[in-house]
Design a protein around this motif. Sequence first.
Motif, PDB file in Angstrom:
ATOM      1  N   ALA B   1       0.840  -1.366  -0.031  1.00 36.80           N
ATOM      2  CA  ALA B   1       0.039   0.034  -0.144  1.00 36.80           C
ATOM      3  C   ALA B   1       0.821   1.290  -0.116  1.00 36.80           C
ATOM      4  O   ALA B   1       2.029   1.016   0.430  1.00 36.80           O
ATOM      5  CB  ALA B   1      -0.866   0.024   1.102  1.00 36.80           C
ATOM      6  N   GLN B   2       0.395   2.264  -0.523  1.00 43.25           N
ATOM      7  CA  GLN B   2       1.090   3.533  -0.637  1.00 43.25           C
ATOM      8  C   GLN B   2       0.394   4.570   0.378  1.00 43.25           C
ATOM      9  O   GLN B   2      -0.950   4.718   0.614  1.00 43.25           O
ATOM     10  CB  GLN B   2       1.077   3.963  -2.030  1.00 43.25           C
ATOM     11  N   SER B   3       1.242   5.553   0.920  1.00 43.29           N
ATOM     12  CA  SER B   3       0.843   6.683   1.869  1.00 43.29           C
ATOM     13  C   SER B   3       1.678   7.781   1.543  1.00 43.29           C
ATOM     14  O   SER B   3       2.792   7.641   1.119  1.00 43.29           O
ATOM     15  CB  SER B   3       0.712   6.145   3.045  1.00 43.29           C
ATOM     16  N   VAL B   4       1.241   8.819   1.919  1.00 44.39           N
ATOM     17  CA  VAL B   4       1.834  10.158   1.471  1.00 44.39           C
ATOM     18  C   VAL B   4       1.748  10.853   2.856  1.00 44.39           C
ATOM     19  O   VAL B   4       0.541  11.188   3.405  1.00 44.39           O
ATOM     20  CB  VAL B   4       1.351  10.977   0.300  1.00 44.39           C
ATOM     21  N   THR B   5       2.892  11.715   3.179  1.00 44.68           N
ATOM     22  CA  THR B   5       2.723  12.538   4.437  1.00 44.68           C
ATOM     23  C   THR B   5       3.410  13.841   3.962  1.00 44.68           C
ATOM     24  O   THR B   5       4.496  14.060   3.758  1.00 44.68           O
ATOM     25  CB  THR B   5       3.572  11.942   5.565  1.00 44.68           C
ATOM     26  N   GLN B   6       2.456  14.843   4.393  1.00 44.10           N
ATOM     27  CA  GLN B   6       2.765  16.219   4.131  1.00 44.10           C
ATOM     28  C   GLN B   6       2.827  16.790   5.438  1.00 44.10           C
ATOM     29  O   GLN B   6       1.795  17.115   5.927  1.00 44.10           O
ATOM     30  CB  GLN B   6       2.142  17.085   2.964  1.00 44.10           C
ATOM     31  N   LEU B   7       4.121  17.049   6.085  1.00 45.79           N
ATOM     32  CA  LEU B   7       4.132  17.445   7.451  1.00 45.79           C
ATOM     33  C   LEU B   7       3.666  18.961   7.644  1.00 45.79           C
ATOM     34  O   LEU B   7       3.134  19.146   8.922  1.00 45.79           O
ATOM     35  CB  LEU B   7       5.495  17.239   7.894  1.00 45.79           C
ATOM     36  N   ASP B   8       3.876  19.550   6.892  1.00 40.58           N
ATOM     37  CA  ASP B   8       3.261  21.145   7.065  1.00 40.58           C
ATOM     38  C   ASP B   8       1.718  21.374   6.310  1.00 40.58           C
ATOM     39  O   ASP B   8       1.567  21.468   4.997  1.00 40.58           O
ATOM     40  CB  ASP B   8       4.328  22.046   6.284  1.00 40.58           C
ATOM     41  N   SER B   9       0.712  21.844   7.420  1.00 35.96           N
ATOM     42  CA  SER B   9      -0.341  22.039   6.781  1.00 35.96           C
ATOM     43  C   SER B   9      -0.445  23.402   6.157  1.00 35.96           C
ATOM     44  O   SER B   9      -1.295  23.408   5.091  1.00 35.96           O
ATOM     45  CB  SER B   9      -1.594  21.711   7.721  1.00 35.96           C
ATOM     46  N   GLN B  10       0.264  24.404   6.776  1.00 38.38           N
ATOM     47  CA  GLN B  10       0.356  25.727   6.257  1.00 38.38           C
ATOM     48  C   GLN B  10       1.894  26.212   6.317  1.00 38.38           C
ATOM     49  O   GLN B  10       2.532  25.893   7.145  1.00 38.38           O
ATOM     50  CB  GLN B  10      -0.774  26.605   7.069  1.00 38.38           C
ATOM     51  N   LYS B 100      -4.139   6.785 -10.851  1.00 40.40           N
ATOM     52  CA  LYS B 100      -4.760   6.417  -9.720  1.00 40.40           C
ATOM     53  C   LYS B 100      -3.934   6.751  -8.750  1.00 40.40           C
ATOM     54  O   LYS B 100      -2.579   6.303  -8.620  1.00 40.40           O
ATOM     55  CB  LYS B 100      -5.094   5.145  -9.451  1.00 40.40           C
ATOM     56  N   PHE B 101      -4.259   7.772  -7.923  1.00 39.27           N
ATOM     57  CA  PHE B 101      -3.372   8.459  -7.032  1.00 39.27           C
ATOM     58  C   PHE B 101      -3.743   8.448  -5.371  1.00 39.27           C
ATOM     59  O   PHE B 101      -4.871   8.164  -5.184  1.00 39.27           O
ATOM     60  CB  PHE B 101      -3.332   9.920  -7.284  1.00 39.27           C
ATOM     61  N   TYR B 102      -2.589   8.413  -4.651  1.00 34.43           N
ATOM     62  CA  TYR B 102      -2.995   8.644  -3.389  1.00 34.43           C
ATOM     63  C   TYR B 102      -2.247   9.868  -2.749  1.00 34.43           C
ATOM     64  O   TYR B 102      -1.168  10.177  -3.081  1.00 34.43           O
ATOM     65  CB  TYR B 102      -2.383   7.480  -2.333  1.00 34.43           C
ATOM     66  N   PHE B 103      -3.051  10.649  -2.275  1.00 38.06           N
ATOM     67  CA  PHE B 103      -2.794  11.881  -1.940  1.00 38.06           C
ATOM     68  C   PHE B 103      -2.219  12.314  -0.409  1.00 38.06           C
ATOM     69  O   PHE B 103      -2.860  11.619   0.451  1.00 38.06           O
ATOM     70  CB  PHE B 103      -3.732  13.146  -2.102  1.00 38.06           C
ATOM     71  N   GLY B 104      -1.320  13.315  -0.359  1.00 39.30           N
ATOM     72  CA  GLY B 104      -1.093  13.722   1.007  1.00 39.30           C
ATOM     73  C   GLY B 104      -2.095  14.656   1.523  1.00 39.30           C
ATOM     74  O   GLY B 104      -2.771  14.986   0.884  1.00 39.30           O
ATOM     75  N   SER B 105      -1.933  15.181   2.745  1.00 41.11           N
ATOM     76  CA  SER B 105      -3.097  16.200   3.232  1.00 41.11           C
ATOM     77  C   SER B 105      -3.153  17.534   2.877  1.00 41.11           C
ATOM     78  O   SER B 105      -3.954  18.262   3.212  1.00 41.11           O
ATOM     79  CB  SER B 105      -3.005  16.057   4.827  1.00 41.11           C
ATOM     80  N   GLY B 106      -2.052  17.813   2.082  1.00 39.74           N
ATOM     81  CA  GLY B 106      -2.028  19.128   1.507  1.00 39.74           C
ATOM     82  C   GLY B 106      -1.353  20.196   2.197  1.00 39.74           C
ATOM     83  O   GLY B 106      -1.346  20.037   3.757  1.00 39.74           O
TER      84      GLY B 106
END
Lengths: 114, 113
Positions: B1-10, B100-106
Motif C-alpha cells: 500500500a502507498q501513503s503520503v505524508t505532508q508534514l506542514d499544513s500551512q 490512480k493516486f494517493y494524496f497527502g493532506s495538502g
Amino acid sequence: SAVISQKPSRDICQRGTSLTIQCQVDSQVTMMFWYRQQPGQSLTLIATANQGSEATYESGFVIDKFPISRPNLTFSTLTVSNLSPEDSSIYLCSAGVWRNTEAFFGQGTRLTVV
Amino acid sequence: AQSVTQLDSQVPVFEEAPVELRCNYSSSVSVYLFWYVQYPNQGLQLLLKYLSGSTLVESINGFEAEFNKSQTSFHLRKPSVHISDTAEYFCAVSDGNFNKFYFGSGTKLNVKP
C-alpha cells in the motif's frame, strides 16, 4: 490533455436524500475515478469506475452508499445516498487519458447536507 | 500500500523568499511521484512529476522537486515565490497505474507581500 466536465458544481441537499454527480470527459479515457475531499482534508479515493461492470471500491467505501455507474468510456456518475451532514464534502471526478502519465481532474462538486 | 505524508499544513512566506514544501511517502513497490496545485476556487492541476531518470524535476513556473529514494522524500522547492503562488499543494504517489493516486493532506502556501 483532457477537459472534465462535472455537474452540478454545488448543491445543498436535505439529509436522507441522494445526490447524483455526473462526469463527462472530452478525450479518449483509460480509467475514471472518484475522490472525496472533506473540509480541511486531503483527497481520498472512493472508487475506480469500471465501464460496464461494478466499480472497485477502496477500503471504507461501499456500493450501497456510493453507487457508481460508467455506461461508456467517457461518462460516469457517482451517487451519494442517504445523505448526512458528514457527507458534506467536495467530490471530484478524475480520468486518465491514453498515452498520458497524469490524471486530469474535474472542478469538483461541493455538497452541503443540511 | 502507498501513503503520503505532508508534514506542514500551512506555510506562510513573504514574497521573493525561498520555500520548501515537504513530502514523504511509503510504498512497498516502485513509485511515481507527483505534485498537484489547487489555486483558490479552481480544480487540481499537475505541477510536476517524477517517473524515472533524473531525480530533479522542474515545472514551468520555477518550482522543482527532488526524488530521494533513501529518504523516501519528494520535497517541492522554489527559490523565490510570488503572490500568485498562493495555493494549496498536494503531493501524490502512484504505484504504476499512473491515473490512480494517493494524496497527502495538502500544504497551504500563503505568500505575503
